[in-house]
Every structure is written in C-alpha cells, then in structure tokens.
Design a protein around this motif. Sequence first.
Motif, mmCIF file in Angstrom:
data_model
loop_
_atom_site.group_PDB
_atom_site.id
_atom_site.type_symbol
_atom_site.label_atom_id
_atom_site.label_comp_id
_atom_site.label_asym_id
_atom_site.label_seq_id
_atom_site.Cartn_x
_atom_site.Cartn_y
_atom_site.Cartn_z
ATOM 1 N N THR A 210 0.817 -1.204 0.000
ATOM 2 C CA THR A 210 0.000 0.000 0.000
ATOM 3 C C THR A 210 0.854 1.259 0.000
ATOM 4 O OG1 THR A 210 -1.606 -1.255 1.290
ATOM 5 C CG2 THR A 210 -1.931 1.121 1.154
ATOM 6 N N CYS A 211 1.783 1.338 0.952
ATOM 7 C CA CYS A 211 2.595 2.550 1.053
ATOM 8 C C CYS A 211 3.662 2.610 -0.028
ATOM 9 C CB CYS A 211 3.213 2.659 2.445
ATOM 10 S SG CYS A 211 2.100 3.483 3.606
ATOM 11 N N GLY A 212 3.832 1.539 -0.780
ATOM 12 C CA GLY A 212 4.686 1.605 -1.953
ATOM 13 C C GLY A 212 3.957 2.154 -3.164
ATOM 14 N N ARG A 213 2.660 2.498 -2.970
ATOM 15 C CA ARG A 213 1.862 2.998 -4.087
ATOM 16 C C ARG A 213 1.170 4.324 -3.796
ATOM 17 N NH1 ARG A 213 2.086 -2.494 -4.907
ATOM 18 N NH2 ARG A 213 1.975 -3.156 -7.105
ATOM 19 N N VAL A 214 0.645 4.507 -2.616
ATOM 20 C CA VAL A 214 -0.177 5.699 -2.357
ATOM 21 C C VAL A 214 0.357 6.564 -1.224
ATOM 22 C CG1 VAL A 214 -2.267 4.693 -3.308
ATOM 23 C CG2 VAL A 214 -1.757 4.341 -0.897
ATOM 24 N N CYS A 215 1.606 6.424 -0.883
ATOM 25 C CA CYS A 215 2.198 7.269 0.149
ATOM 26 C C CYS A 215 2.570 8.629 -0.454
ATOM 27 C CB CYS A 215 3.439 6.593 0.720
ATOM 28 S SG CYS A 215 4.217 7.525 2.058
ATOM 29 N N PRO A 216 2.332 9.741 0.249
ATOM 30 C CA PRO A 216 2.752 11.057 -0.268
ATOM 31 C C PRO A 216 4.253 11.282 -0.144
ATOM 32 C CG PRO A 216 1.755 11.313 1.894
ATOM 33 C CD PRO A 216 1.557 9.868 1.510
ATOM 34 N N HIS A 217 4.971 10.299 0.291
ATOM 35 C CA HIS A 217 6.428 10.244 0.430
ATOM 36 C C HIS A 217 7.079 11.532 0.961
ATOM 37 C CE1 HIS A 217 6.303 12.080 -3.619
ATOM 38 N NE2 HIS A 217 5.661 11.018 -4.051
ATOM 39 N N PRO A 218 6.724 11.941 2.205
ATOM 40 C CA PRO A 218 7.421 13.092 2.805
ATOM 41 C C PRO A 218 8.910 12.827 2.968
ATOM 42 C CG PRO A 218 6.143 11.913 4.468
ATOM 43 C CD PRO A 218 5.725 11.365 3.142
ATOM 44 N N CYS A 219 9.288 11.545 3.011
ATOM 45 C CA CYS A 219 10.703 11.176 3.111
ATOM 46 C C CYS A 219 11.518 11.781 1.973
ATOM 47 C CB CYS A 219 10.845 9.656 3.099
ATOM 48 S SG CYS A 219 9.960 8.862 1.722
ATOM 49 N N GLU A 220 10.921 11.907 0.802
ATOM 50 C CA GLU A 220 11.663 12.435 -0.344
ATOM 51 C C GLU A 220 11.966 13.926 -0.192
ATOM 52 O OE1 GLU A 220 10.146 11.236 -4.154
ATOM 53 O OE2 GLU A 220 9.728 9.193 -3.461
ATOM 54 N N ASP A 221 11.181 14.611 0.660
ATOM 55 C CA ASP A 221 11.471 16.014 0.955
ATOM 56 C C ASP A 221 12.690 16.154 1.860
ATOM 57 O OD1 ASP A 221 9.291 16.865 -0.520
ATOM 58 O OD2 ASP A 221 7.935 16.835 1.200
ATOM 59 N N ALA A 222 13.122 15.048 2.457
ATOM 60 C CA ALA A 222 14.284 15.075 3.350
ATOM 61 C C ALA A 222 15.410 14.195 2.812
ATOM 62 C CB ALA A 222 13.885 14.611 4.751
ATOM 63 N N CYS A 223 15.402 13.963 1.519
ATOM 64 C CA CYS A 223 16.450 13.143 0.906
ATOM 65 C C CYS A 223 17.664 14.013 0.601
ATOM 66 C CB CYS A 223 15.926 12.496 -0.374
ATOM 67 S SG CYS A 223 17.159 11.510 -1.253
ATOM 68 N N ILE A 569 -1.926 7.602 4.999
ATOM 69 C CA ILE A 569 -1.793 6.223 5.465
ATOM 70 C C ILE A 569 -0.550 6.063 6.330
ATOM 71 C CG2 ILE A 569 -1.472 3.830 4.723
ATOM 72 C CD1 ILE A 569 -2.952 4.686 2.112
ATOM 73 N N VAL A 570 0.560 6.651 5.883
ATOM 74 C CA VAL A 570 1.818 6.467 6.606
ATOM 75 C C VAL A 570 1.765 7.136 7.975
ATOM 76 C CG1 VAL A 570 3.017 8.482 5.634
ATOM 77 C CG2 VAL A 570 4.324 6.466 6.327
ATOM 78 N N ASN A 571 1.030 8.250 8.111
ATOM 79 C CA ASN A 571 0.846 8.855 9.434
ATOM 80 C C ASN A 571 0.074 7.922 10.354
ATOM 81 O OD1 ASN A 571 1.129 11.656 7.762
ATOM 82 N ND2 ASN A 571 1.654 11.954 9.893
ATOM 83 N N ALA A 572 -1.001 7.341 9.830
ATOM 84 C CA ALA A 572 -1.810 6.425 10.628
ATOM 85 C C ALA A 572 -0.988 5.219 11.062
ATOM 86 C CB ALA A 572 -3.028 5.972 9.826
#
Length: 671
Positions: A210-223, A569-572
């Motif tokens: 699921t999170c490999g498809r519909v995550c807003p990927h905030p991690c990429e803002d900190a890459c 989803i990732v927050n939840a």
Amino acid sequence: MAKVVFSTWQGEFIDNRGKPSSEWSESSFKLPETYHGERKSKAFVGWDGVAIFDEDIDAVELACRYSAQYQEYSEACGRCAPGRWGGKILYDLLDKIARGEGSFDDISHLKEISQTMIKTSKCEIGRTVPKPILDLMEHYKEQFNRCIREQVKSKHYDNRDIDYIAKITAPCSDMCPAHVDIPAYIEGVRDMLFEDSLKATRQTMPLAHTCGRVCPHPCEDACRRANLDEPISIMELKRIGADYETDHNLSWLHPKEPKPLRNDGKKVAVVGAGPAGLTVAYYLALEGIRVDIFEELPVNGGEVAVGVPEYRMPISKYQKDIDLVLGMDAVTITNNCRVDAEKLRELDRDYDAVFLGFGTRLSKKVRAKNENPNIKGYWGAISMLDKVNLWNKYGIGSPASNELKDKVVVCVGGGFTSMDVVRCAVREGAKKVIMLYRRDEKTIIRNTTYEEYHEAVEEGVEFIFHSAIEEIFDDGEKITKLKVNKFKLVPNPDGGRPQLVKIEGADFELECDYLIPAVSQSADLSLLPEEWDIKLTSWGTLLTNGRDFMTSRDGVFAGGDCEYGPMTIVNAVGQAKRAASVISRYLYNGGKCELTDEEIMEDHLSKLKVYNKNEKIKGWIAGLPRQVSEKLSVDERKRNNREVNLGFTGEEAIAEAERCMRCYYISMVAV
C-alpha cells in the motif's frame, strides 16, 4: 531554543563556560536539553557536532561511548575498510585514554584516523562520526591532556549512574511518520536481496504494498540526494520487496518470528480495520497478544479499501497487506459490526485495552447559501467513493456511472480525497469534471503530490483556483447551478500566510448536475459513551498526548484519522505502530504507559530535524538521473480502473537504488 553550556551543533558555536547564567547564549536548535519527564540530559552527540548541557561533563568518556556505538554498527556493516577499521581504532584509542593508559601520540593518531574516515568512508555514518569526537578533543582538550599526563581515568569512567543512549537514524527515516529504515530497504533492492528489503520495511510498516503505491512520500522532501540533484524515488522502491513476495508466492516475510499466542488471557479490542487498526493488530500479534478487530464495513481495509480508487491502489495488492495481518494466529475480525456506545462499553469491560481507529467518514459541508445535503445532485465525497469502490473492487452495489455518466460534476476540495473524486468521476463517464479550490496550484501539489495533480490534468479535469461557492441553486428537486466567488492572494504584512480577498465583480455561475464536497471529513463520535467524558481536540478528534496515544480514559487508546483528523496512510501507520508498542507494555507493566528509549530518541530527532536543506554535498557525483516508472497513457487509463503506475523494471529499480547515498547517522544522549 535550548540552554547549552557548550555547542558546535551545525556550525553554531556557543561557549558559555565560566559565564554567569544571565549572560548565556541559547542555541537556536531544539536540542534535547530534557531527555524525558524530569530526567535532564547531560550532553547530546551527533553527526553534526556536540551539545553540552551539564558543566560536569566527562568529554573523554562521552567521546569513547560515542565511538563504541559506531564500532558496534561498523562491525555489523563492514562495507568499507575506513569505516570498519576506523571505528575499531577510534574506540580502542579513546578507551585507552579514558582508562588512564593513553599517550599524546594516541591523540595524533585519533586525528589522523578521523580525517581518513571523513575523506574515504563510503557512507555518511563513517564520514560524520569523527566530527563530534574532533570537536570534543579540541574544545575539551584539558580533560584529554589530564588523563594522559597524569595517567588517570577520566572522571566518569567508572560511573554507572550515567546512561548513554544512542539511536541510528537517517534524514529520510526521520521524516517518515512510520520511521521506516529506508536506506536498508533501498540497499536490499540494490543488492537484489528483495526479502531483506521487505523485512526492513516491515520492521515498522506492515502495509508495504500500500505505502509503496499511495504514500505522499514526505521522506523524499528530506532526501540528501536532493541537495545534489534529485531525491531518490523512495516510495516506488518500497513496493519492490512486497511485489517480489507475492509474485513469487513466498510465505509471509515477517521482521521477526511471530511469538506463539499467549495463554494468559489478555486481549485487545480494535475498532476499525483501516491502516491504523491493521497496524496495531499486526505488531501486537507479533508479540503473541490476542487482538479482536471490529469493523463496520462488509470489507476490510478501511478508507484505503473503499476510498482510494483501484487505479491507484489495486485491491489485489492491498488485500495482500490485509491478509498478512488477518492471517496472524492472534488476530480475529468481525465485519458488519457497528460499534456504538453500548458496544464500546462492552469492549472496555471485556478487554484489557481498546484501540480506537475508526477514521473520519463524515463529509463536511462547503458552507454555501442554500446548501441542502438531501437534494438530488448533492453527494458527499465519502459516500460517492464508497459507491465507486465497493462496485469496482468487490461487485457490491451498483456502478456510479448510473449517476455520473454524461453529467457535469463539480468537486470542492484540494486534497487526496478531492483528487480521488474527480479522477473517479472521469472514469465513471462524466461529461465534464471541475475542481474548485480556494488556493493555488502550488498548494494543491503540496497537499497531494505532483504526480496526482498532473495525472488529473492529463485526464481532463479542469481546476479553477482561488475560487469558492457562495450559493447553490436548485429547481426544487435537483441542483442546477452554482454561484462562485473569485479571490486574490494578498501578502500578509506580518509575514504570515497570504490572505484570500474576494474580487468584487468577478463572481460567475457554473451549471452542474452533481456537487461533491471534499473539503474535509470528521469523525462520528456518537460511539463514545457520554459518561466517559473523553477529551477532544479543538478539531473534534480524540485527544491524546501524541506520544503514547492513550486517551483521557485509562486503557483506551486512539490513532489515525479519529485522533489527528484526515491524514495519510503512513501517518496512521506511524501512530499505530507506536500505540501497539505502548499497549504491549501497558498490559504487562501494571497499566503504565511508558516509552522506550528508541521512541524517546525518535521524538527528539523529529523535533531537532535531521535533514539540513542547506548542506553542501561533497564526495558524490551529481547528475545521475532519477528513474521514472512507466505510466499508462491517458487514452489507456481514462475510462477504466487499471493501475496507472506500472512500477520500475528490475534494471530501473537497481539503477535508482544505486543513487542512494546511505545517509545513516548516529546520535547519542548522556543522561
């Protein structure tokens, strides 16, 4: 702001030693001056320097303990000689000095090894560990000299009352609400060890498909790669391990062997089988704790199942994540079970703890004149998406095209739900689809993702920015048109968020058949017994302290949308993973809600912020292109629910994983 005796953190040099407290300078960083509760920190050591909070610090022992943490890591890694052997030499020499057996030649050797590690280590952890050690050696030189000159132990060498608590992190992992070990799962892809990749993800994230498809990927803002060229495509690499598991029909890859179901009679009730409820159940079940889930819908998965469209999140993939959880021996589920106040009283009485994860499924109004939710053509976003997805995914109900085909649909919103509404309306055959949004294109991209917005534009959705509905018109039976106001953004003289100011005379009318409000959702709190008097936030969600996720009622925990409001989803998942950890200790520690050192350090690092967007990256070649996965063309996807993002090929995945700079850091607090 933090009061420090001394600090070199991120180039901010502060030295308050010997000064009266009234003259002390404060750090501009949120350094962990207080560790937890009443426990004060003595020092914080990390990748970007050192901060001392207690004048009675033993700088030699502090450096030694920090190097010991790195030695443990480097021995497990062993990927480069400077990192592995440098870690051993650092610790051996510092421990030698700390126990009173060192020499001044050891100081010279330490400096030489440190510079070699900084210049030649393959990853950031080896390059950054020497930084605070060199700072301590330079600015607390007299303590090192005394140990060598007098051949005595450092002053806290044998002090077992001081705890040295360390945590390994990375900028991307810190920004991820679920704190997934991102460099580890990327490394698994790079080395084609896909099982290792998936196990790394499932340490804190059970919903890998699921999170490999519909995550807003905030991690990429900190890459950190973004400081060099472009961020790693972190989200898309996450699905590789999950898809490998299912494509090869492997048995479930758990992060650790699930414990047998305990026979002590303790059990936990979970209300809601969405991402939060599933996550709590999974991590409790790994510990052998019985979990019973109660779900109102006839299907499992919560809003991801009935709210997120098939073209974004194929139910066959999400079902794998659901099956992972419900296949655990310790988990049972009851569907078509609406938990009301009486049922919740029963759960509270019969279970040792209750987790509330029932989401936010009430669509809010747009607050326009003549707004009537009961008139034909007014269709709440949650109800509309339920109909679309229950039919397309499960064959339940009837097609939404019965209502929407050849109609003009207007949606009001600016987040993921509204984006799902308009793109589904296109697929259900609407003649024209319009989204009204009060703010601008840049904001809607920030609220969702660049990909979501641009794919909607490609599919023909018309976006009208800086607009809002003033009045809704109907003919007594159905909606006929809308009066829309136009606004302009006026800068805030105080430097805050620009204000929306109505443009007089710019109003216009829109004819429409369906108005679908997707401005936000709220939680149905009618299931809470009045006598419990559970405290709520000003947003009408369940109040917790945001750390252990217990509500104001003992033994009742909450997470996900009902605790925070509509979230990702990732927050939840991140909240629920923490809640599961706390609940397990609550059950077996006399009803106490305690955080682990790992969780306390997570919170400190989140406040401090691991990522530095102003950092200049050295030692890496810039210009390696970010891989872009294949997408279905507009003509291939507009009138069906096929998955739009086809994912990386094997070659693309490995090439993208090889761009990762493996930005692990070590941080440590002395308490």
